[in-house]
Every structure is written in C-alpha cells, then in structure tokens.
Design an enzyme around this catalytic site. Structure first.
Site, PDB file in Angstrom:
ATOM      1  N   GLY A  88      46.223  42.430  46.529  1.00  0.00           N
ATOM      2  CA  GLY A  88      46.235  43.276  47.741  1.00  0.00           C
ATOM      3  C   GLY A  88      45.924  42.700  49.111  1.00  0.00           C
ATOM      4  CG  HIS A  95      39.942  38.808  55.015  1.00  0.00           C
ATOM      5  ND1 HIS A  95      41.352  38.353  54.957  1.00  0.00           N
ATOM      6  CD2 HIS A  95      40.377  40.304  54.586  1.00  0.00           C
ATOM      7  CE1 HIS A  95      42.144  39.126  54.338  1.00  0.00           C
ATOM      8  NE2 HIS A  95      41.317  40.359  54.157  1.00  0.00           N
ATOM      9  CG  HIS A  97      37.816  43.902  52.777  1.00  0.00           C
ATOM     10  ND1 HIS A  97      38.750  44.740  53.765  1.00  0.00           N
ATOM     11  CD2 HIS A  97      38.574  43.075  52.321  1.00  0.00           C
ATOM     12  CE1 HIS A  97      39.758  44.201  53.654  1.00  0.00           C
ATOM     13  NE2 HIS A  97      39.929  43.360  52.937  1.00  0.00           N
TER      14      HIS A  97
END
Ligand code: AMP
Ligand code: ZN
Length: 107
Positions: A88, A95, A97
């Site tokens: 995904g 990064h 989340h």
C-alpha cells in the site's frame, strides 16, 4: 527529483505542517483515514523502511512522534509504515502514519 514529499519538505508544494526540525517534518495527511492523521517524514529522501540505513532515521521519527503526542496530549495512537507498493505504499519517500481517534482506529 519529482517527489511530492521532498517538495513539501522544501516548501515547493503546499501542506499543513504542524512540526518541523532539522531532520523531520510532520504534516496533515491530505486524505485522513482517522480523526487525527499526520505523516511523519524525514527531510532526507529515502524510499522506505527497507532502504539501507533507514534505522537511524526511523529512530528519529519515533522520537519526534513521542514529543508531538505529548505536546498534543494524544495518549493512544497507531503508527503505520507501508513498505512497498503491494503493502500500500503509494509515495516512495519514507513516512510514518500517525493515527489517533479512539474507537475509529480498529483494523
Ligand atoms: P502511503 O500509502 O503509505 O504511501 O501513504 C501516502 C499518504 O500520503 C496517503 O495517506 C496520502 O493521502 C498522503 N498524501 C499524498 N499526497 C499528499 C500531499 N500532497 N499532502 C498530504 N498528504 C499526502
Ligand atoms: Zn522525497
């Protein structure tokens, strides 16, 4: 390099930055998947957790997350790294989340 997160880091693309230091920025996800959804992004371009040398950078992202969670008084939260397209990852710049919002966080 045509990388949207590098552009955000360099202020060449708009974003809602909520934190910045010499090594990282945190900004609001443009398509939030929880009531609170930030992206914790190193200033250095590195593709993902799988990239060589990611460990030190990731350690720093976690340090920044803990600081912001304390500052924003967010006690419980979820941290997610998507590593690779099949998992995904749509933006090939590392990064983390940061998601919060209590009961809406169940996966
Ligand atoms: P991932 O799927 O793990 O690569 O996550 C990429 C995230 O970046 C998605 O949640 C997108 O909504 C978010 N995103 C993409 N472009 C932007 C942008 N210009 N500003 C803020 N968030 C973005
Ligand atoms: Zn980049």
């Amino acid at each position: 390099m045509d990388c949207i997160f590098c552009k955000i880091v360099n202020k060449e693309a708009p974003s809602e930055i909520i934190y910045e230091d010499a090594e990282a920025v945190i900004f609001k996800d443009i398509h939030p998947k929880a009531p609170v959804h930030f992206l914790v992004v190193p200033k250095q371009h590195i593709v993902s957790v799988a990239s060589d040398g990611s460990e030190r950078i990731i350690g720093n992202l976690i340090r920044v997350v803990k600081k912001i969670a304390l500052e924003k008084k967010v006690g419980d939260y979820k941290l997610v790294f998507n590593v690779g397209e099949e998992a995904g990852q749509t933006v090939p710049h590392l990064h983390l989340h940061f998601l919060a919002g209590g009961s809406e966080l169940k996966i």
